[in-house]
Design an enzyme around this catalytic site. Sequence first.
Site, PDB file in Angstrom:
ATOM      1  CG  PHE A  75      74.079 -16.607 -44.219  1.00 22.66           C
ATOM      2  CD1 PHE A  75      74.496 -15.719 -43.728  1.00 22.66           C
ATOM      3  CD2 PHE A  75      74.053 -17.889 -43.616  1.00 22.66           C
ATOM      4  CE1 PHE A  75      75.060 -15.540 -42.240  1.00 22.66           C
ATOM      5  CE2 PHE A  75      74.479 -17.973 -42.241  1.00 22.66           C
ATOM      6  CZ  PHE A  75      75.142 -16.772 -41.701  1.00 22.66           C
ATOM      7  CE1 TYR A  76      78.706 -22.536 -49.744  1.00 27.97           C
ATOM      8  CE2 TYR A  76      78.460 -21.392 -51.880  1.00 27.97           C
ATOM      9  CZ  TYR A  76      79.271 -22.469 -50.954  1.00 27.97           C
ATOM     10  OH  TYR A  76      80.257 -23.108 -51.663  1.00 27.97           O
ATOM     11  CB  ALA A  77      78.340 -15.827 -50.963  1.00 27.90           C
ATOM     12  CB  THR A  99      79.488 -19.083 -44.164  1.00 31.12           C
ATOM     13  OG1 THR A  99      79.111 -19.764 -45.402  1.00 31.12           O
ATOM     14  CG2 THR A  99      78.318 -18.691 -43.642  1.00 31.12           C
ATOM     15  CE  LYS A 100      82.565 -23.057 -48.253  1.00 37.21           C
ATOM     16  NZ  LYS A 100      83.652 -23.892 -47.949  1.00 37.21           N
TER      17      LYS A 100
END
Length: 334
Positions: free
Chosen positions: A151-153, A155-156
Amino acid sequence: MRVFITGTAGFIGFHLAELLLQEGFTVHGFDGMTDYYDVALKRDRHALLGQHPRFTATEALLQDDAALQAAVDACAPDIIVHLAAQAGVRYSIENPRAYVEANLVGAFNVMEAAHRHKVRHLLMASTSSVYGANTEMPYAETDKADTQMSFYAATKKANEAMGHSWAHIHGLPITMFRFFTVYGPWGRPDMAPIKFTRAILAGEPIDVYNHGKMWRDFTYVTDLVRGIRLLIDAVPGGPETAVAGDSLSPVAPFRVVNIGNSDKVRLEDFIAAIEEATGLPATRNYMDMQPGDVPATWADASLLRALTGYAPATDVREGVAKFVEWYRGYYTAR
């Protein structure tokens, strides 16, 4: 020239601010001092920057739009570099809402401030994690990147899409840079270099995921921020600003640039470099791959070189030796 940097109490933001101050820029930092990791480390970074007469700072969250806009208004920047974010692949599984608030809402607030002030150039951090399940390496900026594994990726990657639309709608020059496994002095304690070094010095085992079958494009932090500094001057515009192999959009002053060492290093070799620097052996606890992680990253940095004439080149053994020297000095003194 006035530069507004978000995340100046963070690892990369601290080093970038320090470099720009050394080169004569006026820097205003913005940081929320969140407790994702040791806030004392963040305050120590800011304290060092505070010794420069051309550094000022605001302590507030990106989601606090009123505070952010007021700080940008007071700075009246020529350039904005947006580095602040909720980091961490694994933590994004545990607390995804933090990523929505900081990485999506926060990035929008920064883009709006850049648009209002009509800055010369907005530069924003992305990550090599956006390449996700891609298997063709080295990763190039023109590769399709639609299979994010965390999910981090995600958002980026959303930040990249948001930035492109903003550049198209408002004609605002935007550069997104994708970082590749940054390490060095003042690094984050949740990252492998500090975790491994602390454990090795304490005689404790280290967790090695995917049974050691991991490769990373380790990029020394001062190399990374030198790349950002040079990209400040590489303002995307129309077709006349394009170079060979460019990711420049055909419909907006927008591009994506990898900043990496262009050298795929085995995790085992990185651990060996720490063993060499500390003079101590590591006890390895081999484990399965963690959810959201990928086995390898490797940057094609030819676009960075074409735009700036520069590419990171610090050898991992040299970089690790400098990092371990800092670690021993900093954590012994605390």
